[in-house]
Design an enzyme around this catalytic site. Structure first.
Site, PDB file in Angstrom:
ATOM      1  CB  CYS A  27      12.659   4.197  -5.484  1.00 25.09           C
ATOM      2  SG  CYS A  27      13.080   2.583  -6.174  1.00 25.09           S
ATOM      3  CB  CYS A  47      16.076   4.091  -9.225  1.00 23.01           C
ATOM      4  SG  CYS A  47      14.446   4.851  -8.998  1.00 23.01           S
ATOM      5  CB  CYS A  66      -2.073  -3.131   6.928  1.00 23.12           C
ATOM      6  SG  CYS A  66      -0.906  -1.894   6.343  1.00 23.12           S
ATOM      7  CB  CYS A 103      14.013   1.801 -11.315  1.00 23.51           C
ATOM      8  SG  CYS A 103      13.323   1.304  -9.724  1.00 23.51           S
ATOM      9  CG  HIS A 116       6.464  -5.292  -6.249  1.00 28.15           C
ATOM     10  ND1 HIS A 116       5.141  -5.282  -6.636  1.00 28.15           N
ATOM     11  CD2 HIS A 116       6.467  -5.657  -4.936  1.00 28.15           C
ATOM     12  CE1 HIS A 116       4.378  -5.634  -5.610  1.00 28.15           C
ATOM     13  NE2 HIS A 116       5.161  -5.870  -4.572  1.00 28.15           N
ATOM     14  CG  HIS A 158      -0.354  -4.844  -4.148  1.00 25.60           C
ATOM     15  ND1 HIS A 158       0.621  -5.632  -3.564  1.00 25.60           N
ATOM     16  CD2 HIS A 158      -0.627  -5.407  -5.361  1.00 25.60           C
ATOM     17  CE1 HIS A 158       0.915  -6.631  -4.388  1.00 25.60           C
ATOM     18  NE2 HIS A 158       0.174  -6.525  -5.480  1.00 25.60           N
ATOM     19  CG  ASP A 192      -8.166  -0.108   2.866  1.00 28.20           C
ATOM     20  OD1 ASP A 192      -7.168   0.507   2.423  1.00 28.20           O
ATOM     21  OD2 ASP A 192      -8.109  -1.279   3.272  1.00 28.20           O
ATOM     22  NE  ARG A 247      -4.743  -0.219   3.448  1.00 31.68           N
ATOM     23  CZ  ARG A 247      -4.429  -1.516   3.289  1.00 31.68           C
ATOM     24  NH1 ARG A 247      -3.214  -1.948   3.557  1.00 31.68           N
ATOM     25  NH2 ARG A 247      -5.341  -2.380   2.878  1.00 31.68           N
ATOM     26  CB  CYS A 305      -0.290  -1.456   1.204  1.00 31.68           C
ATOM     27  SG  CYS A 305       0.166  -2.711   2.384  1.00 31.68           S
TER      28      CYS A 305
END
Ligand code: FE
Length: 176
Positions: free
Chosen positions: A91, A94, A109, A143, A146, A149, A153, A161, A163
């Site tokens: 991340c 953090c 994607c 932390c 975001h 998601h 699939d 997955r 993503c």
């Protein structure tokens, strides 16, 4: 003999190349320099409770927009969507270890995609019903930033997955 016009063009090309290289160096520095972030640690697993106002002072604006305002980078725009270098993804907010490159797979994607996290509690999941869709949001387990998601699939063995947004990932290549 090199006439003045060609010499001028050559100097312009050299100048543009030098500027571009300096910009890339600056971008790289921005993504890897955590010296102004006292919460960044790749070993400390303590859950963080830091206000968005505090994160806003610490994080670059583009990272803050994704991590704390649940933004999304444009598809095919991120640094890691098509890379396959061996290493670890943390991340960027953090330092929490999130994914091994071995769990990364080629997805069309436009965002870096993984089929599993390093540990089950590396991330947390939240229902996301925004934008007229029913999705599951993935946040950092330490932390709560975001990250992206998760979808059903993906490839075996998990068929998931993850993503993710490149901007909230901090990649460390394996030592050779
Ligand atoms: Fe985090």
């Amino acid at each position: 003999m090199l006439n003045f016009k060609w010499l001028n063009m050559l100097l312009c090309c050299l100048f543009i190349t030098a500027c571009s290289s300096a910009q890339n160096d600056e971008k790289e520095k921005k993504m890897t320099d955590h010296s102004n972030n006292p919460y960044y640690s790749r070993t400390d697993t303590a859950h963080l409770h830091v206000s968005d106002a505090e994160w806003k002072k610490i994080l670059p604006a583009d990272v803050y927009r994704i991590a704390r305002l649940a933004g999304t980078e444009y598809a095919f725009s991120g640094k890691y969507w098509k890379t396959d270098v061996k290493g670890m993804y943390y991340c960027v907010v953090c330092g929490n270890p999130l994914f091994r490159s071995t769990a990364k797979f080629s997805s069309s994607c436009g965002w870096p995609s993984f089929y599993e996290t390093i540990r089950p509690n590396s991330v947390q999941y939240l229902d996301d019903n925004t934008h007229g869709m029913q999705r599951t949001e993935v946040r950092c387990g330490r932390c709560e930033s975001h990250l992206g998601h998760i979808f059903d699939d993906g490839p075996p063995p998990t068929y998931k997955r993850f993503c993710m947004n490149s901007l909230v990932l901090d990649f460390e290549p394996d030592e050779k």
